[in-house]
Design a protein around this motif. Structure first.
Motif, PDB file in Angstrom:
ATOM      1  N   UNK A 113       0.825  -1.209   0.000  1.00  0.00           N
ATOM      2  CA  UNK A 113       0.000   0.000   0.000  1.00  0.00           C
ATOM      3  C   UNK A 113       0.856   1.255   0.000  1.00  0.00           C
ATOM      4  N   UNK A 120     -17.561  -4.625 -13.201  1.00  0.00           N
ATOM      5  CA  UNK A 120     -16.454  -5.440 -12.713  1.00  0.00           C
ATOM      6  C   UNK A 120     -15.510  -5.817 -13.857  1.00  0.00           C
ATOM      7  N   UNK A 157      -8.789   3.967  -0.645  1.00  0.00           N
ATOM      8  CA  UNK A 157      -9.148   2.988   0.390  1.00  0.00           C
ATOM      9  C   UNK A 157      -9.939   1.832  -0.208  1.00  0.00           C
ATOM     10  N   UNK A 158     -10.799   2.156  -1.180  1.00  0.00           N
ATOM     11  CA  UNK A 158     -11.571   1.083  -1.814  1.00  0.00           C
ATOM     12  C   UNK A 158     -10.644   0.099  -2.500  1.00  0.00           C
ATOM     13  N   UNK A 195      -7.531  -0.453  -1.642  1.00  0.00           N
ATOM     14  CA  UNK A 195      -6.854  -1.190  -0.565  1.00  0.00           C
ATOM     15  C   UNK A 195      -7.747  -2.313  -0.045  1.00  0.00           C
ATOM     16  N   UNK A 196      -9.038  -2.009   0.110  1.00  0.00           N
ATOM     17  CA  UNK A 196      -9.968  -3.007   0.627  1.00  0.00           C
ATOM     18  C   UNK A 196     -10.066  -4.183  -0.338  1.00  0.00           C
ATOM     19  N   UNK A 204      -7.752  -5.142  -2.421  1.00  0.00           N
ATOM     20  CA  UNK A 204      -6.515  -5.906  -2.317  1.00  0.00           C
ATOM     21  C   UNK A 204      -6.516  -6.755  -1.060  1.00  0.00           C
ATOM     22  N   UNK A 205      -7.001  -6.175   0.033  1.00  0.00           N
ATOM     23  CA  UNK A 205      -7.008  -6.899   1.302  1.00  0.00           C
ATOM     24  C   UNK A 205      -7.878  -8.143   1.198  1.00  0.00           C
ATOM     25  N   UNK A 227      -6.036 -10.709  -0.666  1.00  0.00           N
ATOM     26  CA  UNK A 227      -5.010 -11.322   0.178  1.00  0.00           C
ATOM     27  C   UNK A 227      -5.627 -12.347   1.114  1.00  0.00           C
ATOM     28  N   UNK A 228      -6.800 -11.991   1.607  1.00  0.00           N
ATOM     29  CA  UNK A 228      -7.498 -12.883   2.533  1.00  0.00           C
ATOM     30  C   UNK A 228      -7.810 -14.207   1.837  1.00  0.00           C
ATOM     31  N   UNK A 241      -6.244 -15.484  -0.690  1.00  0.00           N
ATOM     32  CA  UNK A 241      -4.998 -16.222  -0.905  1.00  0.00           C
ATOM     33  C   UNK A 241      -4.569 -16.910   0.381  1.00  0.00           C
ATOM     34  N   UNK A 298      -6.437 -19.966   0.938  1.00  0.00           N
ATOM     35  CA  UNK A 298      -5.926 -21.051   0.097  1.00  0.00           C
ATOM     36  C   UNK A 298      -4.696 -21.701   0.721  1.00  0.00           C
ATOM     37  N   UNK A 299      -3.846 -20.851   1.245  1.00  0.00           N
ATOM     38  CA  UNK A 299      -2.621 -21.383   1.860  1.00  0.00           C
ATOM     39  C   UNK A 299      -2.984 -22.270   3.049  1.00  0.00           C
ATOM     40  N   UNK A 318      -5.787 -23.826   3.588  1.00  0.00           N
ATOM     41  CA  UNK A 318      -6.404 -25.066   3.089  1.00  0.00           C
ATOM     42  C   UNK A 318      -5.348 -26.068   2.690  1.00  0.00           C
ATOM     43  N   UNK A 319      -4.340 -25.512   1.976  1.00  0.00           N
ATOM     44  CA  UNK A 319      -3.292 -26.387   1.496  1.00  0.00           C
ATOM     45  C   UNK A 319      -2.519 -26.994   2.644  1.00  0.00           C
TER      46      UNK A 319
END
Lengths: 187, 275, 78
Positions: B5, B169, B251-252, B254-255, B257-258, B261-262, B264, B267-268, B270-271
Motif C-alpha cells: 500500500x 467489474x 481505500x476502496x 486497498x480493501x 486488495x485486502x 489477500x485474505x 490467498x 488457500x494457503x 487449506x493447502x
C-alpha cells in the motif's frame, strides 16, 4: 511457495461454483443492459431535443417573410413586447412583438408569465398564423399570430433594481428602434 | 503480485493526528476555509447583493446555478486530462500489459478521473435543478428543449454512464482504460454545451460572464463580484470534497486488495491443512 | 412559486445535496479505514502495515477502542 493456480472445483462444489459464475454473468448483463439503455436514452433525448433546439424560434421579421411557407403550421415566434400595445380582454392578451423593425400582432390565449409585465421584454410564443386584418406600429397587416404558450426570454444583462444608469423602465433598449421607419407610441 | 500500500494516506493521517483516513492537515484547513467561504457567500448572495431590475430576487439563483456548471466543467476537464494520462501510462510497452495496473501514477490519475467525474455529475445535476427553478420564475417554464438545456442533459446522462462504466467489474487496467476512453469521448460535448447559446438560437440567455479583459460587463458591480466570489467558494468546496473522494477511492482499492489477500491466505491454510 | 420561494428552495436543495454527498464520502472513508484496520490512531500507523500482514489479529486488538472513539469525535471536524 503456495500453489496459486486456478482451483478445480470438487464435484460437489461444481454446482455452487457454476451458480456463482451465473450470478456474475447475470450482473454483467444487467450492467451492460443498463448502460445500453442509458445510451439509447441519450441518443433519443438528443434527437428529440435537437430537432427543436437548433431552430428554436423564428424572429418576427423572419416569421413574416416565411408566412406563405409556414401556412397553418405551429412554430415559435420571438420578439420584444411593445409596451403600449398590451391589452387584456377576458382570457386573451393582445399585444405586438417587434424584431428588426417588423411587428407581429399577437393574440395570446393562456396566462402570460409574470415577467411579461416588464416593458420590452423578449418573449418566445408558440402558435400559428391566422388570417385577419390588424394594425400594428409598423402599419396594416393581413395576419395575426394566435399563440397558446409563452415563455420569457430574458437576456444576460443584469443590473441592480435601483441603479441610476438604467434606461427608464419603459424605454426600448438602446439601438433597438434606430433603423425603424415608424414611431412607436410611448406607454 | 500485489503492490504494497502507498504510505501517503497513512502518513498524512498521522501528521494530522486524524482517525479518518481521508483527512489531513491540508483538508482540514481547506474544510474550515470552505465553511467560512460558504457563510460569506450566503451573506453576499442572499443579503448584500441587490435584486435585479427585471428579475427581482430570482437573480440570486444565478450565484448557485452558474458556479455549479463552472465547477462541473472543471471536473469534466480534469477527468479528461487524467484519463489521457491513464491511457498514456498504461499503453502496452509502458509496463501495462498485465491485468492489474502496475504503474502507480496511472492508478492515481484513474482515481483523479473518478473523483472529478463524480463531482461533475453532482454539480451538473444541481445546475439542472437550480436552472429549472430559475426558469420557472423568469421564463415561465421549468423546461424547454432548447439547445443549451438539451446538451446539458446529454452531458449529465453521458457522465452517469461513465460512472456506471467505472463500476463494471473488470480487471483494473481494462476498467481504467475503458473508462478513460469514454471520458475522452464524453468531454467533446463540453464545448458544445458551452457554445450552444452562441451557435444556435436558444431560450437560454448567452454566457453570463464576459471574462475578456476590457470586454463589456453585462452584470453590474456587486452582482458581478458576488458571482465571481461564489464561483471561488464552489471551487473550494468541490476541491475539499474531491480530495476526500480521491482518498476514499484509494481505500476502496486497498480493501479490494485486502480481500484478495485474505482469499490467498485461505488457500494457503487449506493447502497446509490438506498436507 | 414566488421569486423568493424559488431562491430559498434552490439554495436549500444545493446545500442539502452537497452536504449529503460530502457526508457520504467521509463516512465511507471512515468505515473503509476502520475495516481495513488502518483507520490510524495517529500514533501508530505502522500497526496498519503489520496488521495487513498478520491476518490472524482482529482490528480491535490493534487499535485501543477508547482512543479510537475519542479521536473519532475530534475528527468529525472537517
Amino acid at each position: 511457495m503456495s500453489d496459486l493456480s486456478p482451483r478445480l472445483p470438487l464435484p460437489a462444489d461444481a454446482d455452487r461454483v457454476e451458480a456463482r459464475r451465473e450470478l456474475g454473468r447475470r450482473r454483467k448483463v444487467i450492467v451492460v443492459t443498463f448502460g445500453l439503455l442509458l445510451l439509447v436514452a441519450a441518443v433519443a433525448l438528443f434527437a428529440i431535443g435537437l430537432r427543436d433546439a437548433t431552430e428554436f424560434f423564428r424572429n418576427a421579421d423572419e416569421a413574416i417573410a416565411a408566412r406563405d411557407e409556414l401556412g397553418e403550421r405551429r412554430f415559435r415566434l420571438q420578439g420584444r413586447v411593445v409596451p403600449s400595445s398590451v391589452t387584456i380582454d377576458g382570457g386573451v392578451t393582445t399585444f405586438e412583438v417587434l424584431h428588426n423593425c417588423a411587428s407581429v400582432s399577437v393574440r395570446h390565449t393562456a396566462n402570460p408569465p409574470v415577467l411579461f409585465q416588464s416593458p420590452w421584454i423578449p418573449v418566445v410564443l408558440l402558435g400559428h398564423w391566422e388570417e385577419g386584418d390588424v394594425v400594428t406600429v409598423a402599419g396594416r397587416d393581413t395576419h395575426y399570430f394566435l399563440s397558446d404558450d409563452m415563455v420569457v426570454k430574458h437576456t444576460n444583462e443584469y443590473a441592480a433594481a435601483n441603479e441610476d444608469r438604467l434606461p427608464a423602465p419603459t424605454e426600448a433598449p438602446e439601438g433597438f428602434l434606430d433603423d425603424c421607419p415608424f414611431e412607436v407610441p410611448r406607454l | 503480485m500485489i503492490e504494497t500500500p502507498e504510505p501517503d494516506l497513512r502518513q498524512q493521517a498521522q501528521r494530522a493526528g486524524s482517525l479518518t483516513m481521508t483527512g489531513s492537515v491540508a483538508t482540514r484547513v481547506l474544510g474550515v476555509v470552505a465553511i467560512a467561504a460558504v457563510g460569506v457567500m450566503a451573506l453576499l448572495a442572499l443579503w448584500i447583493s441587490p435584486a435585479d431590475a427585471v428579475q427581482g430576487d430570482s437573480v440570486r439563483l444565478m450565484y448557485i446555478h452558474v458556479p455549479s456548471i463552472w465547477v462541473a466543467y472543471g471536473g469534466f476537464v480534469l477527468t479528461a486530462f487524467a484519463s489521457a494520462r491513464v491511457l498514456w501510462r498504461t499503453r502496452s510497452g509502458a509496463g501495462g500489459t498485465y491485468g492489474v495496473i502496475a504503474d502507480r501514477h496511472a492508478r492515481r490519475w484513474d482515481r483523479v478521473a473518478g473523483a472529478a467525474a463524480e463531482l461533475g455529475v453532482l454539480f451538473t445535476a444541481l445546475t439542472l435543478v437550480t436552472g429549472s427553478l430559475w426558469g420557472r420564475v423568469t421564463w415561465g417554464t421549468y423546461w424547454q428543449w432548447d439547445a443549451r438545456l438539451t446538451t446539458t442533459v446529454l452531458l449529465f446522462v453521458t457522465y452517469l454512464g461513465y460512472l456506471a462504466l467505472r463500476r463494471l467489474p473488470a480487471e483494473s487496467r481494462a476498467r481504467a482504460r475503458r473508462s478513460a476512453v469514454m471520458a475522452l469521448i464524453a468531454v467533446v460535448n463540453l464545448p458544445i454545451v458551452h457554445y450552444s447559446v452562441d451557435w444556435w438560437r436558444t431560450l437560454h440567455q448567452e454566457a453570463s460572464l464576459n471574462l475578456e479583459p476590457g470586454g463589456d460587463r453585462n452584470i453590474t458591480g456587486e452582482m458581478y463580484w458576488t458571482l465571481l466570489y461564489s464561483w471561488a467558494t464552489f471551487t473550494v468546496v468541490a476541491l475539499w470534497i474531491g480530495i476526500h473522494r480521491y482518498r476514499v477511492l484509494r481505500l476502496e482499492e486497498l480493501a479490494e486488495e485486502a480481500s484478495l489477500e485474505e482469499l490467498l491466505a485461505q488457500r494457503r491454510d487449506e493447502q497446509a491443512a490438506g498436507r | 412559486m414566488t421569486h423568493a420561494a424559488s431562491v430559498v428552495v434552490g439554495y436549500a436543495l444545493t446545500a442539502a445535496a452537497v452536504l449529503a454527498y460530502a457526508a457520504r464520502v467521509v463516512r465511507r472513508g471512515r468505515s473503509l479505514g476502520r475495516s481495513l484496520g488502518i483507520s490510524g490512531t495517529g500514533r501508530n500507523g505502522d500497526d496498519a502495515e503489520h496488521g495487513r500482514e498478520d491476518r490472524s489479529g482482529s482490528d480491535a486488538s490493534r487499535t485501543p477502542p477508547g482512543i479510537e472513539h475519542g479521536r473519532d469525535a475530534a475528527s468529525a471536524a472537517p
